[in-house]
Design a protein around this motif. Sequence first.
Motif, PDB file in Angstrom:
ATOM      1  N   MET A  26      53.442  42.586  38.907  1.00 19.58           N
ATOM      2  CA  MET A  26      52.354  43.426  38.431  1.00 19.58           C
ATOM      3  C   MET A  26      51.028  42.703  38.597  1.00 19.58           C
ATOM      4  O   MET A  26      50.956  41.485  38.515  1.00 19.58           O
ATOM      5  CB  MET A  26      52.580  43.739  36.959  1.00 19.58           C
ATOM      6  CG  MET A  26      52.673  45.207  36.663  1.00 19.58           C
ATOM      7  SD  MET A  26      53.103  45.477  34.949  1.00 19.58           S
ATOM      8  CE  MET A  26      51.836  46.634  34.539  1.00 19.58           C
ATOM      9  N   SER A  27      49.974  43.479  38.830  1.00 18.70           N
ATOM     10  CA  SER A  27      48.679  42.860  39.065  1.00 18.70           C
ATOM     11  C   SER A  27      48.031  42.405  37.762  1.00 18.70           C
ATOM     12  O   SER A  27      48.391  42.866  36.683  1.00 18.70           O
ATOM     13  CB  SER A  27      47.756  43.846  39.774  1.00 18.70           C
ATOM     14  OG  SER A  27      47.493  44.940  38.929  1.00 18.70           O
ATOM     15  N   ARG A  28      47.073  41.519  37.899  1.00 21.31           N
ATOM     16  CA  ARG A  28      46.319  41.048  36.740  1.00 21.31           C
ATOM     17  C   ARG A  28      45.133  41.975  36.519  1.00 21.31           C
ATOM     18  O   ARG A  28      43.982  41.606  36.739  1.00 21.31           O
ATOM     19  CB  ARG A  28      45.819  39.627  36.987  1.00 21.31           C
ATOM     20  CG  ARG A  28      46.899  38.606  37.013  1.00 21.31           C
ATOM     21  CD  ARG A  28      46.286  37.231  37.081  1.00 21.31           C
ATOM     22  NE  ARG A  28      47.319  36.232  37.206  1.00 21.31           N
ATOM     23  CZ  ARG A  28      47.410  35.382  38.219  1.00 21.31           C
ATOM     24  NH1 ARG A  28      46.520  35.419  39.181  1.00 21.31           N
ATOM     25  NH2 ARG A  28      48.368  34.504  38.269  1.00 21.31           N
ATOM     26  N   ARG A  29      45.415  43.194  36.138  1.00 25.75           N
ATOM     27  CA  ARG A  29      44.375  44.194  35.950  1.00 25.75           C
ATOM     28  C   ARG A  29      44.656  44.980  34.678  1.00 25.75           C
ATOM     29  O   ARG A  29      45.794  45.352  34.413  1.00 25.75           O
ATOM     30  CB  ARG A  29      44.353  45.121  37.156  1.00 25.75           C
ATOM     31  CG  ARG A  29      43.167  46.034  37.199  1.00 25.75           C
ATOM     32  CD  ARG A  29      42.910  46.589  38.570  1.00 25.75           C
ATOM     33  NE  ARG A  29      42.518  45.582  39.550  1.00 25.75           N
ATOM     34  CZ  ARG A  29      41.268  45.112  39.692  1.00 25.75           C
ATOM     35  NH1 ARG A  29      40.320  45.549  38.897  1.00 25.75           N
ATOM     36  NH2 ARG A  29      40.990  44.215  40.603  1.00 25.75           N
ATOM     37  N   GLY A  62      39.589  43.004  36.348  1.00 25.15           N
ATOM     38  CA  GLY A  62      40.518  42.141  37.069  1.00 25.15           C
ATOM     39  C   GLY A  62      39.916  40.763  37.256  1.00 25.15           C
ATOM     40  O   GLY A  62      38.841  40.457  36.735  1.00 25.15           O
ATOM     41  N   THR A 105      40.117  34.662  35.241  1.00 27.86           N
ATOM     42  CA  THR A 105      41.122  35.688  34.972  1.00 27.86           C
ATOM     43  C   THR A 105      40.840  36.378  33.644  1.00 27.86           C
ATOM     44  O   THR A 105      40.370  35.749  32.696  1.00 27.86           O
ATOM     45  CB  THR A 105      42.540  35.075  34.934  1.00 27.86           C
ATOM     46  OG1 THR A 105      42.568  34.025  33.983  1.00 27.86           O
ATOM     47  CG2 THR A 105      42.935  34.536  36.293  1.00 27.86           C
TER      48      THR A 105
END
Length: 87
Positions: free
Chosen positions: A1-4, A11, A43
């Motif tokens: 999964m994305s870091r969003r 993001g 992040t």
Amino acid sequence: MSRRCSITGVGPTKGHHILRSGKAKKKGGIGTHVTANTPRIFTPNLREKRVFVPEINRYVSVKLSARALKTLTKNGPYQTLKAAGLI
């Protein structure tokens, strides 16, 4: 999964870590100078949460930033998740 974030869409962003050397002019030196410029990634502060939505009587798993968690608390889970298109 994305870091969003699922709600705010925030993001990772790029930036630099700047190293400076020297003594400031107002402290009696000749001034500070940049000696290195290292790339880095900022992040977002993400949390995986299960949120109970009473209007639909079920839990929804979402990945939230700390800012989105405050928004969820303020506006309520149903209204916030519906605006984000998650319900």
